[in-house]
Design a protein around this motif. Structure first.
Motif, short mmCIF file in Angstrom:
data_model
loop_
_atom_site.label_atom_id
_atom_site.label_comp_id
_atom_site.label_asym_id
_atom_site.label_seq_id
_atom_site.Cartn_x
_atom_site.Cartn_y
_atom_site.Cartn_z
N ASN A 1 4.03 21.70 -28.05
CA ASN A 1 4.81 22.90 -27.72
C ASN A 1 4.75 23.21 -26.22
OD1 ASN A 1 5.60 23.30 -30.37
ND2 ASN A 1 3.91 24.69 -30.84
N THR A 2 3.57 23.04 -25.65
CA THR A 2 3.42 23.31 -24.21
C THR A 2 4.20 22.30 -23.40
OG1 THR A 2 1.19 24.19 -24.62
CG2 THR A 2 1.76 23.66 -22.35
N TYR A 3 4.18 21.05 -23.83
CA TYR A 3 4.96 20.02 -23.11
C TYR A 3 6.45 20.33 -23.18
CZ TYR A 3 7.64 15.79 -22.44
OH TYR A 3 8.60 14.90 -22.03
N ARG A 4 6.91 20.70 -24.38
CA ARG A 4 8.35 20.89 -24.56
C ARG A 4 8.86 22.17 -23.90
NH1 ARG A 4 8.70 18.85 -30.93
NH2 ARG A 4 8.66 16.61 -30.43
N THR A 5 8.04 23.21 -23.90
CA THR A 5 8.48 24.48 -23.28
C THR A 5 8.17 24.53 -21.79
OG1 THR A 5 6.37 25.53 -23.89
CG2 THR A 5 8.20 25.75 -25.43
N ARG A 6 7.27 23.61 -21.35
CA ARG A 6 6.90 23.52 -19.93
C ARG A 6 6.48 24.89 -19.39
NH1 ARG A 6 8.46 18.47 -18.53
NH2 ARG A 6 8.03 18.76 -16.31
N GLU A 7 5.49 25.48 -20.03
CA GLU A 7 5.01 26.79 -19.59
C GLU A 7 3.59 26.71 -19.05
OE1 GLU A 7 4.23 29.72 -22.71
OE2 GLU A 7 4.68 28.15 -24.18
N THR A 8 3.29 27.58 -18.12
CA THR A 8 1.95 27.68 -17.58
C THR A 8 1.13 28.63 -18.43
OG1 THR A 8 2.64 27.24 -15.29
CG2 THR A 8 0.60 28.49 -15.60
N LYS A 9 -0.04 28.15 -18.88
CA LYS A 9 -0.95 28.97 -19.67
C LYS A 9 -2.32 28.98 -19.00
CE LYS A 9 1.15 27.69 -24.13
NZ LYS A 9 0.87 27.07 -25.46
N GLU A 10 -2.89 30.15 -18.91
CA GLU A 10 -4.16 30.29 -18.20
C GLU A 10 -5.22 29.34 -18.77
OE1 GLU A 10 -7.32 33.80 -16.84
OE2 GLU A 10 -5.66 34.24 -18.22
N LYS A 11 -5.83 28.60 -17.89
CA LYS A 11 -6.91 27.66 -18.20
C LYS A 11 -6.50 26.55 -19.17
CE LYS A 11 -10.51 31.10 -17.37
NZ LYS A 11 -10.67 30.68 -15.96
N TYR A 12 -5.18 26.33 -19.33
CA TYR A 12 -4.73 25.28 -20.26
C TYR A 12 -3.62 24.40 -19.66
CZ TYR A 12 -3.12 22.98 -24.51
OH TYR A 12 -2.77 22.03 -25.45
N SER A 13 -2.65 25.03 -19.00
CA SER A 13 -1.53 24.24 -18.48
C SER A 13 -1.00 24.84 -17.18
CB SER A 13 -0.41 24.14 -19.52
OG SER A 13 0.14 25.41 -19.79
N TYR A 14 -0.29 23.99 -16.43
CA TYR A 14 0.28 24.44 -15.17
C TYR A 14 1.50 23.59 -14.84
CZ TYR A 14 0.76 25.76 -10.26
OH TYR A 14 1.24 26.23 -9.07
N VAL A 15 2.57 24.24 -14.46
CA VAL A 15 3.78 23.54 -14.05
C VAL A 15 3.77 23.43 -12.54
CG1 VAL A 15 6.29 23.50 -14.13
CG2 VAL A 15 5.01 24.41 -16.08
N ALA A 16 3.52 22.25 -12.04
CA ALA A 16 3.37 22.04 -10.58
C ALA A 16 4.68 21.53 -9.97
CB ALA A 16 2.26 21.03 -10.32
N THR A 17 5.08 22.13 -8.89
CA THR A 17 6.28 21.65 -8.20
C THR A 17 5.98 20.32 -7.51
OG1 THR A 17 5.75 22.75 -6.11
CG2 THR A 17 6.97 24.04 -7.77
N LEU A 18 7.02 19.59 -7.19
CA LEU A 18 6.83 18.32 -6.48
C LEU A 18 6.25 18.55 -5.09
CD1 LEU A 18 10.02 16.29 -7.53
CD2 LEU A 18 7.73 16.24 -8.51
N ASN A 19 6.54 19.71 -4.51
CA ASN A 19 5.95 20.04 -3.20
C ASN A 19 4.43 20.16 -3.32
OD1 ASN A 19 8.30 20.04 -1.74
ND2 ASN A 19 8.72 22.23 -2.07
N GLU A 20 3.97 20.78 -4.41
CA GLU A 20 2.52 20.91 -4.61
C GLU A 20 1.88 19.54 -4.80
OE1 GLU A 20 1.18 24.54 -7.12
OE2 GLU A 20 3.25 24.16 -7.75
N ILE A 21 2.56 18.66 -5.53
CA ILE A 21 2.06 17.29 -5.72
C ILE A 21 1.95 16.59 -4.37
CG2 ILE A 21 2.45 15.09 -6.89
CD1 ILE A 21 2.01 17.33 -8.86
#
Length: 530
Positions: free
Chosen positions: A445-465
């Motif tokens: 679900n997190t992969y498909r919705t691409r959402e940031t969740k505290e201490k679990y997931s983060y959507v990083a921009t290509l600039n951050e990479i």
């Protein structure tokens, strides 16, 4: 078939496997048990199909057919439909029956008959479309091996015992969905993997990890034209993908280990995948790819971690279109990126690829850093990085992750990072860590919705990479740091004083008891005034 009946079948089959447990190695008795189960499956499939063809004939029981013309007609139809042919006398139940008869007029010796049957199954396919799929399929079932008995009689006794126990189990092929027996077969493969130690990773990917990979590559799809696994092991990953969609047109796989390659073909057939719908090849995927001209809608893999390969010994590698565009070859002692770029080469433009890799792939420099940067900056194929719990794979405890790639990304300005390695996201089962269904669902679900969740997931921009110099180490993006509570020193001091007072009271009691017993206390007693 109910879930209880399914579990009963699994228990029955594992009980038969235990007939050899402790007598020979797990790898060896795996081959015998799975091989005999497969033979019984082929036999029952042949009997049911032949009986269906005999409807309306004088003789309707295939076991009673002796007419050569009728047998020839059944043979021709069987080769088209099933891909192989068994005569009535070659059926599993007939050999099991002979094994049970030990009289003056008839011996129960069946080893030679059994070997002849397995040879004939393969020979029956020669010159037909299914020849490659059945060629040398039973080669690991060595009935002359001293591993199952030092004498011919001892070996025959063991084989008769196994066949007799198996013969009592009704696979109910006419009543059940094909996946039920296939599930039981995979259950055995999993059980064997659990006891096989380091070698287990060669042929089996844990079910929950397979489920994650399968759900990812089928995202947004109800049907797949094709699915491919370049290091397919027993084929469990390919079959898992098929469960997530209504239909898969074709299955492709390649496997280096000969025994595991045979197991994969058996697994396909036992799951009722028609021989025209799968192509499993036995070769080194990096050195001798067998499906290079194909492009696949779904690609899944659990390649050997940091394997050695002949990167610098094969001059063609530097011009090979799978590797050449990246500017560097994967190190000869770490083939991880060789497998990744090989799979990307075979991924269709509308496809999704998910592969398990060790964490070093995320941050190692030198050639791997160059390849990683090219994949992200120049191609923009990387879609997600998913960290898994440690000790989740049989035979290794190293931390692993899943990389997801797409050639045409819907969201092409970021990469989603998921850290599912925390203790809240798995459970311990003996020595292994395992993902629960809810853990799998949270990842998907997190992969498909691409959402940031505290201490679990983060959507990083290509600039951050880019700012992180294309280092994908998950803690750089997902902050799982837990702040410790402040320590109040006065409270600690007070507790220590209380502990000291309590200790004095206990010591006083001990001294009193010792005085009553007329013995010396077990510690030095300070005199008054000291």
């Amino acid at each position: 078939m109910s879930e209880d009946q399914k579990r009963k079948l699994e228990t029955q089959l594992w009980g038969i496997a235990n007939l050899l447990r402790g007598k020979i190695s797990a790898d060896d008795y795996r081959d015998y048990i799975l091989g005999f189960i497969f033979y019984k499956y082929l036999s029952e499939k042949q009997y049911l199909y032949a009986t269906q063809l005999l409807l309306g004939e004088e003789v309707t029981d295939y076991k009673e057919v002796t007419d050569t013309e009728t047998l020839e007609a059944i043979r021709e139809e069987s080769l088209l439909k099933l891909g192989y042919f068994l005569q009535p006398k070659e059926l599993f139940s007939e050999l099991a029956k002979k094994g049970n008869s030990d009289t003056e007029s008839e011996s129960n010796y069946i080893i030679e008959d059994l070997q002849a049957v397995m040879n004939h199954i393969e020979q029956s396919t020669m010159g037909t479309e299914s020849e490659e799929d059945f060629n040398a399929l039973f080669e690991d079932l060595d009935l002359t091996s001293t591993k199952i008995g030092r004498t011919v009689g001892a070996r025959n006794e063991v084989i008769v015992k196994i066949l007799n126990h198996l013969d009592k189990i009704d696979f109910k092929l006419e009543d059940i969905d094909a996946d039920v027996l296939g599930d039981a077969y995979e259950y055995l493969i999993a059980k064997f993997a659990a006891g096989a130690g380091k070698s287990a990773g060669e042929f089996y990917t844990p079910q929950q990890v397979s489920k994650i990979l399968a759900k990812i590559v089928t995202t947004g799809k109800t049907k797949l034209k094709s699915v491919y696994d370049p290091t397919c092991g027993s084929g469990s990953l390919l079959l898992r993908v098929a469960r997530e969609v209504e239909d898969v047109g074709e299955f492709y796989g390649q496997e280096l280990n000969r025994t595991t390659y045979n197991l994969a073909r058996m697994n396909m057939i036992l799951h009722d995948i028609h021989f025209r719908e799968f192509s499993i090849e036995q070769e080194d995927t990096l050195e001798n790819p067998q499906h290079l001209e194909k492009r696949f809608e779904a690609v899944v893999a659990n390649p050997p971690f940091s394997a050695h390969w002949k990167s610098d010994k094969n001059p063609l590698n530097s011009t090979d279109e799978r590797f050449s565009q990246y500017g560097r070859l994967a190190p000869k002692t770490k083939a991880d990126y060789a497998f990744i770029t090989h799979m990307i080469h075979q991924l269709a433009d509308n496809g999704i690829m998910a592969t398990v890799v060790p964490h070093g792939v995320l941050y190692r420099g030198a050639a791997e850093g160059v390849i990683r940067k090219y994949l992200i900056k120049e191609l923009n194929y990387l879609d997600a990085v998913i960290g898994l719990p440690v000790n989740i794979f049989y035979g290794t405890s190293i931390p692993t992750c899943i990389l997801v790639f797409k050639k045409c990304r819907e969201v092409d300005d970021n990469i989603v990072f998921i850290d599912a390695s925390g203790e809240d996201h798995y459970f311990k089962n003996g020595n292994q860590n395992e993902l629960r269904d809810e853990d799998v669902e949270e990842i998907i679900n997190t992969y498909r919705t691409r959402e940031t969740k505290e201490k679990y997931s983060y959507v990083a921009t290509l600039n951050e990479i880019d700012e992180n110099d294309y280092n994908l180490n998950i803690p750089r993006y997902v902050d799982t740091f837990e702040e410790e509570e402040d320590i109040v020193l006065n409270e600690v001091t007070e507790r220590l004083i209380n502990y000291d007072n309590d200790l004095e009271d206990v010591n006083s009691e001990i001294i009193s008891f010792c005085n009553d017993l007329g013995i010396i206390p077990p510690f030095k007693v300070e005199e008054d005034g000291e």
